[in-house]
Write a protein that holds these residues in place. Structure first.
Motif, short mmCIF file in Angstrom:
data_model
loop_
_atom_site.label_atom_id
_atom_site.label_comp_id
_atom_site.label_asym_id
_atom_site.label_seq_id
_atom_site.Cartn_x
_atom_site.Cartn_y
_atom_site.Cartn_z
N SER A 3 0.82 -1.20 0.00
CA SER A 3 0.00 0.00 0.00
C SER A 3 0.85 1.26 0.00
O SER A 3 1.97 1.28 0.50
N VAL A 4 0.28 2.29 -0.56
CA VAL A 4 0.93 3.59 -0.63
C VAL A 4 0.34 4.48 0.44
O VAL A 4 -0.88 4.55 0.60
N GLN A 5 1.19 5.15 1.19
CA GLN A 5 0.73 6.07 2.22
C GLN A 5 0.42 7.41 1.56
O GLN A 5 1.28 8.00 0.90
N LYS A 6 -0.80 7.89 1.72
CA LYS A 6 -1.19 9.16 1.13
C LYS A 6 -0.54 10.30 1.94
O LYS A 6 -0.69 10.37 3.15
N LEU A 63 -0.25 10.17 -6.30
CA LEU A 63 -0.85 8.86 -5.97
C LEU A 63 -0.95 7.92 -7.17
O LEU A 63 -0.60 6.74 -7.03
N PRO A 64 -1.39 8.38 -8.34
CA PRO A 64 -1.43 7.44 -9.47
C PRO A 64 -0.06 6.86 -9.82
O PRO A 64 0.07 5.66 -10.08
N ALA A 74 2.62 6.68 -7.75
CA ALA A 74 3.07 5.85 -6.63
C ALA A 74 2.37 4.49 -6.64
O ALA A 74 2.96 3.48 -6.24
N ASN A 75 1.13 4.46 -7.11
CA ASN A 75 0.39 3.20 -7.22
C ASN A 75 0.67 2.47 -8.53
O ASN A 75 0.02 1.47 -8.83
N ARG A 76 1.61 3.00 -9.30
CA ARG A 76 2.07 2.40 -10.55
C ARG A 76 0.98 2.25 -11.59
O ARG A 76 0.93 1.28 -12.35
N LYS A 77 0.09 3.23 -11.65
CA LYS A 77 -0.93 3.26 -12.70
C LYS A 77 -0.32 3.91 -13.93
O LYS A 77 0.54 4.78 -13.81
N ASN A 113 10.33 3.38 -5.45
CA ASN A 113 9.39 3.19 -4.34
C ASN A 113 8.78 4.54 -3.98
O ASN A 113 9.06 5.56 -4.64
N GLN A 114 7.99 4.59 -2.94
CA GLN A 114 7.29 5.82 -2.60
C GLN A 114 8.25 6.93 -2.17
O GLN A 114 7.99 8.10 -2.43
#
Length: 149
Positions: free
Chosen positions: A21-24, A58-59, A61-64, A87-88
């Motif tokens: 998970s990615v920390q917002k 976020l996109p 970091a979430n690898r979208k 990584n993040q």
């Protein structure tokens, strides 16, 4: 016996889901001493950072896959620096560079167009725009000390 296996599998699944998970990032108005308190600049930075987090940070970091210019620029920066092994924390470091280029442009525009902000900046003890940008960059930077799993 079956219950303990199911419980173990449930725990393992929970751990694996949490690991990826990615920390917002959070955004809040920074604390300033009385000399550096310019609410209009703080408001502009907070609004822009919230938008940047949602639209770019976020996109990626979430690898979208990138869907807009901001995401493409961030992804290309990460790809040049870290290839696809980012990584993040890497996203945060690259975001600090890219996000504050936009802040620099907006800050200069505000200083040119708003006499009250220009006067507040002079009274705030900033010698030039570069010093002001460095101050706000320190106050509003993305956290690069996130735990990585």
């Amino acid at each position: 016996m079956k219950l303990s296996i199911l419980a173990t599998l449930a725990i393992a699944a929970t751990i694996l889901m949490g690991c990826g998970s990615v920390q917002k990032p959070t955004v809040e108005v920074a604390n300033h001493d009385s000399d550096h308190n310019i609410p209009a600049i703080d408001q502009m930075i907070v609004e822009m950072k919230q938008a940047y987090i949602e639209k770019c940070y976020l996109p990626v970091a979430n690898r979208k896959p990138p869907e807009n210019a901001c995401q493409s620029e961030l992804f290309q920066t990460l790809e040049r620096r870290y290839h696809l092994d980012y990584n993040q924390n890497h996203v945060a470091m690259a975001s600090n560079d890219l996000f504050f280029k936009d802040i620099d442009a907006e800050l200069r525009k505000m200083l040119r167009s708003d006499p009250e902000i220009r006067q507040a900046a002079r009274n705030g003890g900033f010698k030039n725009v570069g010093e002001m940008l460095a101050y706000y960059k320190d106050k509003y930077k993305f956290d690069t000390q996130l735990e990585q799993y």
